[in-house]
Design a protein around this motif. Structure first.
Motif, PDB file in Angstrom:
ATOM      1  N   SER A 321       0.786  -1.185  -0.016  1.00 31.59           N
ATOM      2  CA  SER A 321      -0.156  -0.012  -0.015  1.00 31.59           C
ATOM      3  C   SER A 321       0.897   1.149   0.081  1.00 31.59           C
ATOM      4  O   SER A 321       0.539   2.312  -0.828  1.00 31.59           O
ATOM      5  CB  SER A 321      -0.844   0.091   1.131  1.00 31.59           C
ATOM      6  OG  SER A 321      -1.917  -1.102   1.369  1.00 31.59           O
ATOM      7  N   GLY A 322       1.863   1.382   0.950  1.00 26.74           N
ATOM      8  CA  GLY A 322       2.680   2.312   1.041  1.00 26.74           C
ATOM      9  C   GLY A 322       3.755   2.613  -0.001  1.00 26.74           C
ATOM     10  O   GLY A 322       3.769   3.656  -0.831  1.00 26.74           O
ATOM     11  N   PHE A 323       4.122   1.453  -0.712  1.00 23.50           N
ATOM     12  CA  PHE A 323       5.019   1.531  -1.937  1.00 23.50           C
ATOM     13  C   PHE A 323       4.294   2.142  -3.045  1.00 23.50           C
ATOM     14  O   PHE A 323       4.676   3.105  -4.072  1.00 23.50           O
ATOM     15  CB  PHE A 323       5.580   0.120  -2.172  1.00 23.50           C
ATOM     16  CG  PHE A 323       6.640   0.269  -3.156  1.00 23.50           C
ATOM     17  CD1 PHE A 323       8.122   0.491  -2.947  1.00 23.50           C
ATOM     18  CD2 PHE A 323       6.264   0.151  -4.609  1.00 23.50           C
ATOM     19  CE1 PHE A 323       9.055   0.369  -3.802  1.00 23.50           C
ATOM     20  CE2 PHE A 323       7.523   0.228  -5.359  1.00 23.50           C
ATOM     21  CZ  PHE A 323       8.666   0.345  -5.147  1.00 23.50           C
ATOM     22  N   LEU A 324       3.106   1.684  -3.265  1.00 23.82           N
ATOM     23  CA  LEU A 324       2.230   2.037  -4.392  1.00 23.82           C
ATOM     24  C   LEU A 324       1.719   3.676  -4.142  1.00 23.82           C
ATOM     25  O   LEU A 324       1.620   4.174  -5.087  1.00 23.82           O
ATOM     26  CB  LEU A 324       1.131   1.175  -4.611  1.00 23.82           C
ATOM     27  CG  LEU A 324       1.469  -0.314  -5.198  1.00 23.82           C
ATOM     28  CD1 LEU A 324       0.229  -1.307  -4.701  1.00 23.82           C
ATOM     29  CD2 LEU A 324       1.348  -0.013  -6.764  1.00 23.82           C
ATOM     30  N   TYR A 325       1.414   3.989  -3.115  1.00 25.92           N
ATOM     31  CA  TYR A 325       1.123   5.361  -2.729  1.00 25.92           C
ATOM     32  C   TYR A 325       2.255   6.315  -3.207  1.00 25.92           C
ATOM     33  O   TYR A 325       2.148   7.189  -3.839  1.00 25.92           O
ATOM     34  CB  TYR A 325       1.016   5.621  -1.315  1.00 25.92           C
ATOM     35  CG  TYR A 325       0.963   7.062  -0.909  1.00 25.92           C
ATOM     36  CD1 TYR A 325      -0.137   7.767  -1.033  1.00 25.92           C
ATOM     37  CD2 TYR A 325       1.954   7.737  -0.295  1.00 25.92           C
ATOM     38  CE1 TYR A 325      -0.043   9.169  -0.550  1.00 25.92           C
ATOM     39  CE2 TYR A 325       2.030   8.833   0.231  1.00 25.92           C
ATOM     40  CZ  TYR A 325       1.196   9.713  -0.238  1.00 25.92           C
ATOM     41  OH  TYR A 325       1.344  11.262   0.320  1.00 25.92           O
ATOM     42  N   GLY A 326       3.430   5.846  -3.061  1.00 21.19           N
ATOM     43  CA  GLY A 326       4.618   6.539  -3.342  1.00 21.19           C
ATOM     44  C   GLY A 326       4.852   6.555  -4.832  1.00 21.19           C
ATOM     45  O   GLY A 326       5.206   7.548  -5.390  1.00 21.19           O
ATOM     46  N   LEU A 327       4.515   5.412  -5.826  1.00 17.46           N
ATOM     47  CA  LEU A 327       4.723   5.536  -7.066  1.00 17.46           C
ATOM     48  C   LEU A 327       3.855   6.472  -7.636  1.00 17.46           C
ATOM     49  O   LEU A 327       3.808   7.347  -8.568  1.00 17.46           O
ATOM     50  CB  LEU A 327       4.462   4.332  -7.478  1.00 17.46           C
ATOM     51  CG  LEU A 327       5.860   3.117  -7.442  1.00 17.46           C
ATOM     52  CD1 LEU A 327       5.465   1.778  -8.102  1.00 17.46           C
ATOM     53  CD2 LEU A 327       7.020   3.689  -7.806  1.00 17.46           C
ATOM     54  N   VAL A 328       2.434   6.236  -7.179  1.00 21.01           N
ATOM     55  CA  VAL A 328       1.359   7.247  -7.578  1.00 21.01           C
ATOM     56  C   VAL A 328       1.695   8.620  -7.263  1.00 21.01           C
ATOM     57  O   VAL A 328       1.592   9.703  -8.261  1.00 21.01           O
ATOM     58  CB  VAL A 328       0.077   6.859  -6.959  1.00 21.01           C
ATOM     59  CG1 VAL A 328      -1.117   7.921  -7.132  1.00 21.01           C
ATOM     60  CG2 VAL A 328      -0.673   5.576  -7.262  1.00 21.01           C
ATOM     61  N   LYS A 329       2.226   9.157  -6.197  1.00 23.54           N
ATOM     62  CA  LYS A 329       2.795  10.565  -6.091  1.00 23.54           C
ATOM     63  C   LYS A 329       4.110  10.756  -6.706  1.00 23.54           C
ATOM     64  O   LYS A 329       4.399  11.918  -6.382  1.00 23.54           O
ATOM     65  CB  LYS A 329       2.793  10.656  -4.386  1.00 23.54           C
ATOM     66  CG  LYS A 329       1.461  10.457  -3.906  1.00 23.54           C
ATOM     67  CD  LYS A 329       0.423  11.629  -4.316  1.00 23.54           C
ATOM     68  CE  LYS A 329      -0.941  11.601  -3.523  1.00 23.54           C
ATOM     69  NZ  LYS A 329      -1.748  12.385  -4.053  1.00 23.54           N
ATOM     70  N   GLY A 330       4.716  10.192  -7.514  1.00 22.19           N
ATOM     71  CA  GLY A 330       5.800  10.448  -8.110  1.00 22.19           C
ATOM     72  C   GLY A 330       7.206  10.374  -6.916  1.00 22.19           C
ATOM     73  O   GLY A 330       8.112  11.398  -7.301  1.00 22.19           O
ATOM     74  N   LEU A 331       7.203   9.585  -5.791  1.00 18.98           N
ATOM     75  CA  LEU A 331       8.303   9.757  -4.860  1.00 18.98           C
ATOM     76  C   LEU A 331       9.385   8.976  -5.631  1.00 18.98           C
ATOM     77  O   LEU A 331       9.217   7.938  -6.662  1.00 18.98           O
ATOM     78  CB  LEU A 331       7.872   9.191  -3.635  1.00 18.98           C
ATOM     79  CG  LEU A 331       6.693  10.066  -2.922  1.00 18.98           C
ATOM     80  CD1 LEU A 331       6.484   9.292  -1.468  1.00 18.98           C
ATOM     81  CD2 LEU A 331       6.853  11.403  -2.938  1.00 18.98           C
TER      82      LEU A 331
END
Length: 379
Positions: A321-331
């Motif tokens: 969940s956290g990793f995908l959130y990061g990808l979605v936000k361009g981190l």
């Protein structure tokens, strides 16, 4: 067997309003309900198979285990209930976390039985703002899984899937009432978990997702699944259809042992192998954190919250969940791993694969301390 879309309850507070497609779509062919309990080792010793794994069982065996659990429960100071029954499954855990903890619009596609467990699944997921418009109600039982947690917080799972309702993809041709391109249109990510029972559905979903321009994320499920069904897994990886692959240390090294014949396979070598086939490869290492690779970049990030671990159930799912959130936000890759470590650390602080409101607040404080982008959660 016919199917119909489940109506989303009026109080579901969906992040994706109206007909808007969710950003992230989770494929879980069979809705699943988890029965999670902390038990002593004597019960685990009675079960066939290795501790820490996941082996399918028949409904009679599941009911027998549930009956035995009552006399083997060990108390947990942080939980009032000796057993938690919640919507479960790796994909559901990840999607629920993305929606409720990170404010990312999510939906789930799959089939749900018209029984009490099915209604529990619907109620739990909709209460966390997950869109259920792609969830099909079918006549029959909903899948169940017993999650047995030992005194050290490690979990052993026994799912009952054989008689449960599920989506179909007969001869790789999608039935009209199951997977369609309309289900995927407008979404950006498809999440799925490797599994031999639903292999045809997985293959069909990947094909349609790619036709619609989605990224595809896959979790390797369990070391038993990798060991026993390596060939179809390799075909999926080698197809080029998997953009992001998550594996824990046991799954990753099992894949490399089976593929390369290496007796002493290590997580780093397994990461390199996965990265040959996927744009992003992640191997979680439990209390030792994680390693990840994207292109030529490799990062290693320590675990967070391991000292307060109560139950490892859902740790990998919430990391995703956290990793995908990061990808979605361009981190960056490192930031994605750090957010994943924060969210994975949040779920292990209590029983079951669902993060409590208090533990979400704990996660936000961890993210803030590390200078990470906090989610914009709608009030």
């Amino acid at each position: 067997m016919g199917a119909e879309a489940l109506p989303v309850t009026a109080n579901s507070n969906n992040n994706c309003s109206g007909g808007e497609a969710p950003l992230v779509l989770g494929l879980q062919a069979s809705a699943l309900v988890d029965h999670v309990a902390r038990v002593d080792w004597s019960l685990l010793d009675q079960l066939p198979g290795e501790r820490g794994g996941s082996i399918p069982v028949a409904i009679e065996e599941l009911e027998h285990i549930l009956g035995e659990v009552k006399t083997h429960i060990i108390s947990s100071p942080d939980d009032s209930l000796p057993m938690k029954t919640i919507a479960g499954g790796s994909v559901a855990n990840t999607i629920r976390g993305l929606s409720s903890g990170f404010g990312i619009s999510c939906g789930i596609i799959g089939a749900c039985g018209d029984d009490e467990q099915g209604q529990l699944f619907v109620s739990n997921m909709s209460s966390h703002a997950v869109s259920l418009s792609r969830l099909r109600m079918k006549k029959g039982p909903t899948a169940q899984c017993v999650c047995l947690v030992d005194a050290l917080g490690n979990r052993t799972m026994r799912p009952c899937l054989s008689s449960a309702v599920k989506l179909h993809a007969q001869n790789y041709v999608i039935q009209a009432d199951d997977l369609t391109r309309a289900d995927f249109k407008g979404c950006k990510w498809l999440l799925l978990r490797y599994g031999i029972i639903n292999l045809e559905v997985i293959q069909a979903a990947i094909r349609i997702a790619k036709q619609e321009g989605l990224f595809v994320s896959m979790d390797l499920a369990s070391f038993e699944m990798v060991r026993n069904f390596r060939s179809p897994l390799l075909q999926l990886l080698e197809s080029g259809g998997i953009d992001l692959c998550f594996a824990n240390e046991d799954e990753a090294t099992e894949l490399l042992r089976c593929t390369e014949g290496e007796q002493k396979a290590d997580p780093e070598a397994a990461l390199e192998f996965l990265a040959k086939h996927c744009r992003w490869a992640v191997v979680t290492l439990g209390p030792n954190g994680c390693i990840a690779k994207h292109g030529k970049e490799i990062v290693r990030v320590p675990a967070i919250g391991k000292a307060n671990a109560v139950d490892a159930t859902g740790a990998g799912d919430l990391f995703a969940s956290g990793f995908l959130y990061g990808l979605v936000k361009g981190l960056s890759l490192e930031e994605c791993c750090k957010v994943g470590s924060c969210s994975g650390g949040s779920v292990i602080r209590s029983l079951g694969g669902e993060v409590t409101p208090e533990n979400w607040q704990w996660m936000y404080k961890q993210m803030q301390t590390k200078g990470l982008t906090l989610p914009d959660i709608p009030k």
